[in-house]
Design an enzyme around this catalytic site. Structure first.
Site, PDB file in Angstrom:
ATOM      1  N   LYS A  11    -119.344  27.132  57.663  1.00 55.46           N
ATOM      2  CA  LYS A  11    -118.074  26.126  58.396  1.00 55.46           C
ATOM      3  C   LYS A  11    -118.718  25.944  59.619  1.00 55.46           C
ATOM      4  O   LYS A  11    -119.446  26.851  60.097  1.00 55.46           O
ATOM      5  CB  LYS A  11    -116.753  26.826  58.012  1.00 55.46           C
ATOM      6  CG  LYS A  11    -116.575  28.212  58.535  1.00 55.46           C
ATOM      7  CD  LYS A  11    -116.371  28.414  60.219  1.00 55.46           C
ATOM      8  CE  LYS A  11    -116.598  29.679  60.760  1.00 55.46           C
ATOM      9  NZ  LYS A  11    -116.788  29.718  62.332  1.00 55.46           N
ATOM     10  N   ALA A  96    -125.186  36.068  60.844  1.00 55.35           N
ATOM     11  CA  ALA A  96    -124.440  36.269  62.056  1.00 55.35           C
ATOM     12  C   ALA A  96    -124.441  34.913  63.167  1.00 55.35           C
ATOM     13  O   ALA A  96    -124.691  35.169  64.198  1.00 55.35           O
ATOM     14  CB  ALA A  96    -124.799  37.560  62.825  1.00 55.35           C
ATOM     15  N   GLY A  98    -122.008  32.458  63.321  1.00 60.04           N
ATOM     16  CA  GLY A  98    -120.670  31.536  63.603  1.00 60.04           C
ATOM     17  C   GLY A  98    -120.493  30.660  62.391  1.00 60.04           C
ATOM     18  O   GLY A  98    -119.387  29.663  62.729  1.00 60.04           O
ATOM     19  N   ALA A 100    -119.734  31.653  59.104  1.00 61.84           N
ATOM     20  CA  ALA A 100    -118.966  32.028  57.847  1.00 61.84           C
ATOM     21  C   ALA A 100    -119.705  32.252  56.772  1.00 61.84           C
ATOM     22  O   ALA A 100    -119.244  32.266  55.686  1.00 61.84           O
ATOM     23  CB  ALA A 100    -117.592  31.439  57.767  1.00 61.84           C
ATOM     24  N   GLY A 101    -121.149  32.488  56.907  1.00 63.28           N
ATOM     25  CA  GLY A 101    -121.926  32.739  55.696  1.00 63.28           C
ATOM     26  C   GLY A 101    -121.516  33.872  54.755  1.00 63.28           C
ATOM     27  O   GLY A 101    -121.384  33.890  53.600  1.00 63.28           O
ATOM     28  N   GLY A 102    -121.338  34.986  55.535  1.00 61.71           N
ATOM     29  CA  GLY A 102    -120.893  36.135  54.825  1.00 61.71           C
ATOM     30  C   GLY A 102    -119.482  36.033  54.284  1.00 61.71           C
ATOM     31  O   GLY A 102    -119.430  36.625  52.929  1.00 61.71           O
ATOM     32  N   ASP A 136    -111.725  34.850  58.015  1.00 63.74           N
ATOM     33  CA  ASP A 136    -112.165  33.531  57.511  1.00 63.74           C
ATOM     34  C   ASP A 136    -112.347  33.286  56.021  1.00 63.74           C
ATOM     35  O   ASP A 136    -112.430  32.414  55.612  1.00 63.74           O
ATOM     36  CB  ASP A 136    -113.712  33.359  58.382  1.00 63.74           C
ATOM     37  CG  ASP A 136    -113.709  32.998  59.522  1.00 63.74           C
ATOM     38  OD1 ASP A 136    -112.587  32.816  60.231  1.00 63.74           O
ATOM     39  OD2 ASP A 136    -114.824  33.016  60.193  1.00 63.74           O
TER      40      ASP A 136
END
Length: 292
Positions: A11, A96, A98, A100-102, A136
């Site tokens: 995102k 990390a 920005g 929202a991969g995790g 998120d």
């Protein structure tokens, strides 16, 4: 053996304002989320017990601290489920960054294991669990174009962004969202809300709905990150000079995105960053996609 494959999409934050610190320690924000066509893949298979997680990159911890592992064990604990799973994460979204991969990985895990373990939880129930994992994560379960308030979990669908493409610049660094939120340099807006939204947020949503992307794009957190990393501010300016109609940092960074009206324009802008890590992606209407 039953197996499930999900894609979890990145995102960007088209708009991000930080209003104030809440009593629970989190910050109240207003943001416009947009899913884009850069995705991780997660493969889930049955296992008698326990969670076994592997990852395509050694940069990411595959142990209990990983959000995928945490999502799986949270689901087990909340439902008293004794079943296990083998999970492989093919990582393509920078870590990390920005994007929202995790969070997307955690969202995919909750949905996939709810099906794999035949738990029968509703989307609303899964989203309540998702919020325990991160602000998120509830959005990432749905994705697309969304206005969000609260911690980012109060979601309102918006009309899809008009045909838009993004150039994502991926600096070789990571940024801690917690550190940015807690920086003394972060200037909180403090703007008052009326009927749940500030006037600035209403203007940004109105601009989006009429296709005025430059009138939307804003990120309060740039003030902190750019002060410490001026080369990121320069990268934002380079995107504008390369032909993007608007540019900003996504989330707490360090990813910088530029918006274009067509794929051709985006590819031309990306060509100005030859030798750097760049993705050209389109806006997509979902956060997760089940492939099999």
């Amino acid at each position: 053996m039953v197996s499930i494959l999900y894609r979890s999409y990145a995102k960007i934050n088209l708009y991000l304002e930080v209003l104030r610190r809440r009593r629970d320690g989190y910050h109240a924000i207003e943001t416009i989320f947009q899913s884009v066509g850069l995705a991780d893949e997660l493969h889930f298979t049955e296992r008698a017990s326990g969670i076994a997680l592997t990852c395509s990159t050694s940069e990411l911890d595959s142990g209990e601290a990983n959000l995928v592992h945490r999502a799986a064990t949270l689901l087990q604990r909340k439902t008293d489920c004794s079943q296990g799973a083998r999970i492989h994460l093919e990582k393509k979204i920078p870590i990390a960054a920005g994007l929202a991969g995790g969070s997307g990985n955690a969202a995919a895990t909750l949905l996939a294991l709810n099906h794999l373990w035949d738990l029968g939880l509703t989307l609303a129930e899964l989203q309540r669990l998702a919020l325990e994992l991160g602000s998120d994560v509830p959005y990432c379960m749905i994705g697309g174009t969304m206005a969000a308030g609260g911690r980012g979990e109060q979601l309102t669908p918006l009309a899809d962004v008009p045909a838009a493409w993004a150039v994502l610049l991926h600096p070789p660094m990571a940024v801690s969202a917690s550190r940015v939120y807690n920086s003394p340099k972060l200037r909180l807006s403090g703007e008052k809300s009326f009927a749940g939204r500030t006037a600035s947020f209403r203007r940004a949503i109105a601009a989006l709905q009429r296709g005025d992307l430059p009138g939307v794009v804003f990120n309060r957190m740039e003030e902190v990150v750019f002060d410490e990393q001026p080369h990121l501010a320069a990268a934002k300016q380079r995107l504008i000079e390369a032909g993007c109609c608007a540019a900003a940092m996504s989330g707490s960074g360090p990813t910088i995105f530029g918006l274009c009206a067509s794929k051709q324009e985006a590819l031309a802008a990306a060509a100005a960053f030859d030798g750097e890590s760049v993705s050209v992606v389109n806006a997509v209407p979902m956060g997760l996609e089940r492939v099999q």
